[in-house]
Design a protein around this motif. Structure first.
Motif, PDB file in Angstrom:
ATOM      1  N   GLN A  29       7.610  -2.882   9.975  1.00 60.01           N
ATOM      2  CA  GLN A  29       7.804  -1.428   9.844  1.00 60.01           C
ATOM      3  C   GLN A  29       7.854  -1.026   8.371  1.00 60.01           C
ATOM      4  O   GLN A  29       7.294   0.008   7.993  1.00 60.01           O
ATOM      5  CB  GLN A  29       9.102  -0.997  10.530  1.00 60.01           C
ATOM      6  CG  GLN A  29       9.054  -1.044  12.028  1.00 60.01           C
ATOM      7  CD  GLN A  29      10.421  -0.738  12.657  1.00 60.01           C
ATOM      8  OE1 GLN A  29      11.463  -0.877  12.020  1.00 60.01           O
ATOM      9  NE2 GLN A  29      10.399  -0.322  13.905  1.00 60.01           N
ATOM     10  N   MET A  30       8.519  -1.837   7.564  1.00 56.86           N
ATOM     11  CA  MET A  30       8.584  -1.547   6.129  1.00 56.86           C
ATOM     12  C   MET A  30       7.174  -1.519   5.531  1.00 56.86           C
ATOM     13  O   MET A  30       6.840  -0.616   4.754  1.00 56.86           O
ATOM     14  CB  MET A  30       9.425  -2.595   5.386  1.00 56.86           C
ATOM     15  CG  MET A  30      10.910  -2.489   5.615  1.00 56.86           C
ATOM     16  SD  MET A  30      11.821  -3.807   4.754  1.00 56.86           S
ATOM     17  CE  MET A  30      11.575  -3.319   3.030  1.00 56.86           C
ATOM     18  N   ALA A  31       6.358  -2.506   5.891  1.00 60.80           N
ATOM     19  CA  ALA A  31       4.990  -2.573   5.371  1.00 60.80           C
ATOM     20  C   ALA A  31       4.197  -1.332   5.775  1.00 60.80           C
ATOM     21  O   ALA A  31       3.439  -0.774   4.979  1.00 60.80           O
ATOM     22  CB  ALA A  31       4.291  -3.834   5.866  1.00 60.80           C
ATOM     23  N   GLU A  32       4.387  -0.896   7.012  1.00 59.08           N
ATOM     24  CA  GLU A  32       3.656   0.280   7.500  1.00 59.08           C
ATOM     25  C   GLU A  32       4.112   1.561   6.808  1.00 59.08           C
ATOM     26  O   GLU A  32       3.322   2.465   6.585  1.00 59.08           O
ATOM     27  CB  GLU A  32       3.813   0.393   9.014  1.00 59.08           C
ATOM     28  CG  GLU A  32       3.083  -0.710   9.768  1.00 59.08           C
ATOM     29  CD  GLU A  32       3.457  -0.817  11.239  1.00 59.08           C
ATOM     30  OE1 GLU A  32       4.461  -0.193  11.657  1.00 59.08           O
ATOM     31  OE2 GLU A  32       2.749  -1.542  11.967  1.00 59.08           O
ATOM     32  N   LYS A  33       5.394   1.658   6.453  1.00 58.82           N
ATOM     33  CA  LYS A  33       5.928   2.874   5.836  1.00 58.82           C
ATOM     34  C   LYS A  33       5.749   2.923   4.318  1.00 58.82           C
ATOM     35  O   LYS A  33       5.796   4.000   3.734  1.00 58.82           O
ATOM     36  CB  LYS A  33       7.418   3.019   6.158  1.00 58.82           C
ATOM     37  CG  LYS A  33       7.696   3.428   7.591  1.00 58.82           C
ATOM     38  CD  LYS A  33       9.133   3.836   7.749  1.00 58.82           C
ATOM     39  CE  LYS A  33       9.476   4.205   9.163  1.00 58.82           C
ATOM     40  NZ  LYS A  33       8.830   5.383   9.664  1.00 58.82           N
ATOM     41  N   ALA A  34       5.577   1.788   3.685  1.00 55.87           N
ATOM     42  CA  ALA A  34       5.476   1.741   2.221  1.00 55.87           C
ATOM     43  C   ALA A  34       4.337   2.632   1.740  1.00 55.87           C
ATOM     44  O   ALA A  34       3.245   2.619   2.303  1.00 55.87           O
ATOM     45  CB  ALA A  34       5.270   0.306   1.749  1.00 55.87           C
ATOM     46  N   VAL A  66      11.417   4.362  -4.461  1.00 58.69           N
ATOM     47  CA  VAL A  66      11.620   3.761  -3.152  1.00 58.69           C
ATOM     48  C   VAL A  66      12.330   4.796  -2.294  1.00 58.69           C
ATOM     49  O   VAL A  66      13.410   5.275  -2.652  1.00 58.69           O
ATOM     50  CB  VAL A  66      12.439   2.458  -3.259  1.00 58.69           C
ATOM     51  CG1 VAL A  66      12.711   1.877  -1.878  1.00 58.69           C
ATOM     52  CG2 VAL A  66      11.722   1.447  -4.143  1.00 58.69           C
ATOM     53  N   SER A  67      11.720   5.160  -1.182  1.00 52.08           N
ATOM     54  CA  SER A  67      12.261   6.212  -0.316  1.00 52.08           C
ATOM     55  C   SER A  67      13.555   5.752   0.356  1.00 52.08           C
ATOM     56  O   SER A  67      13.799   4.552   0.537  1.00 52.08           O
ATOM     57  CB  SER A  67      11.241   6.595   0.754  1.00 52.08           C
ATOM     58  OG  SER A  67      11.097   5.537   1.681  1.00 52.08           O
ATOM     59  N   ALA A  68      14.343   6.734   0.759  1.00 52.46           N
ATOM     60  CA  ALA A  68      15.589   6.442   1.470  1.00 52.46           C
ATOM     61  C   ALA A  68      15.299   5.731   2.790  1.00 52.46           C
ATOM     62  O   ALA A  68      16.037   4.820   3.193  1.00 52.46           O
ATOM     63  CB  ALA A  68      16.364   7.735   1.719  1.00 52.46           C
ATOM     64  N   ALA A  69      14.214   6.102   3.454  1.00 58.30           N
ATOM     65  CA  ALA A  69      13.852   5.475   4.730  1.00 58.30           C
ATOM     66  C   ALA A  69      13.542   3.989   4.537  1.00 58.30           C
ATOM     67  O   ALA A  69      13.953   3.150   5.344  1.00 58.30           O
ATOM     68  CB  ALA A  69      12.652   6.188   5.343  1.00 58.30           C
ATOM     69  N   LEU A  70      12.835   3.661   3.440  1.00 57.39           N
ATOM     70  CA  LEU A  70      12.511   2.260   3.192  1.00 57.39           C
ATOM     71  C   LEU A  70      13.764   1.470   2.797  1.00 57.39           C
ATOM     72  O   LEU A  70      13.924   0.317   3.205  1.00 57.39           O
ATOM     73  CB  LEU A  70      11.425   2.132   2.120  1.00 57.39           C
ATOM     74  CG  LEU A  70      10.605   0.860   2.259  1.00 57.39           C
ATOM     75  CD1 LEU A  70       9.728   0.930   3.494  1.00 57.39           C
ATOM     76  CD2 LEU A  70       9.766   0.621   1.041  1.00 57.39           C
TER      77      LEU A  70
END
Length: 188
Positions: free
Chosen positions: A71-76, A44-48
């Motif tokens: 936004q989380m869904a788009e970045k996952a 899991v990325s730091a951004a997420l």
């Protein structure tokens, strides 16, 4: 006289090597897209994580919280992150307002479903199907992806789990196929 002929023979070799390299590199993404990264290699990325914390701090069921979940869904970018998005979305979206416009929840679900079919492992797809909603129009391709990922599995329990997921998603014919495959592998 011998050397110039030798070089003339190999003049086209760099072109052949480059063409072979090009063809090989074109095939690589297709192969890697077919087999998702093992769950142990997914992080899991730091951004997420930051977005997750932002969603947790936002007022419950607010437009701001819903926007962060989207936004989380788009970045996952892997199955582990997609499951985190779905966990974060629980209780964030109020029941439908009757509007014909696609809801934010529907958008999140569509994004997660599409990405999960591409990036999720078999276990992650099954977990997603068992715990969260999948859009009805995506149910069949979702179960078909489970079949693709389970194709080389010889453990009948895997196929029985696929059967249960197919049942929950109301894809009866694939449910029966998974049951049959499990029974064959179990020697029944």
């Amino acid at each position: 006289m011998y050397a110039p002929n030798m070089w003339e023979r190999f003049r086209g070799a760099p072109v052949v090597v480059m063409a072979a390299w090009s063809l090989a590199s074109c095939d690589t993404p297709a192969r890697s897209a077919a087999v998702p990264a093992p769950e142990a290699e997914q992080v899991v990325s730091a951004a997420l994580k930051k977005l997750y914390m932002t969603a947790s701090a936002a007022p419950p069921q607010s437009a701001a919280q819903q926007k962060v979940i989207l936004q989380m869904a788009e970045k996952a970018s892997n199955g582990k992150e997609l499951l985190l998005v779905m966990r974060a979305a629980v209780g964030v979206f109020p029941p439908g307002t009757g509007s014909q416009e696609p809801s934010a929840e529907s958008k999140v679900r569509s994004i997660v479903t599409a990405k999960m079919m591409e990036l999720g492992t078999l276990d992650q797809l099954i977990e997603c199907a068992m715990q969260y909603s999948v859009n009805p129009e995506s149910a069949r391709p979702f179960v078909q992806r489970m079949f693709q990922l389970g194709d080389e599995k010889s453990d009948p329990r895997v196929w029985y789990r696929i059967r249960v997921a197919a049942s929950r998603l109301k894809v009866g014919d694939l449910e029966r196929q998974a049951q049959t495959r499990g029974d064959q592998l179990a020697g029944r």
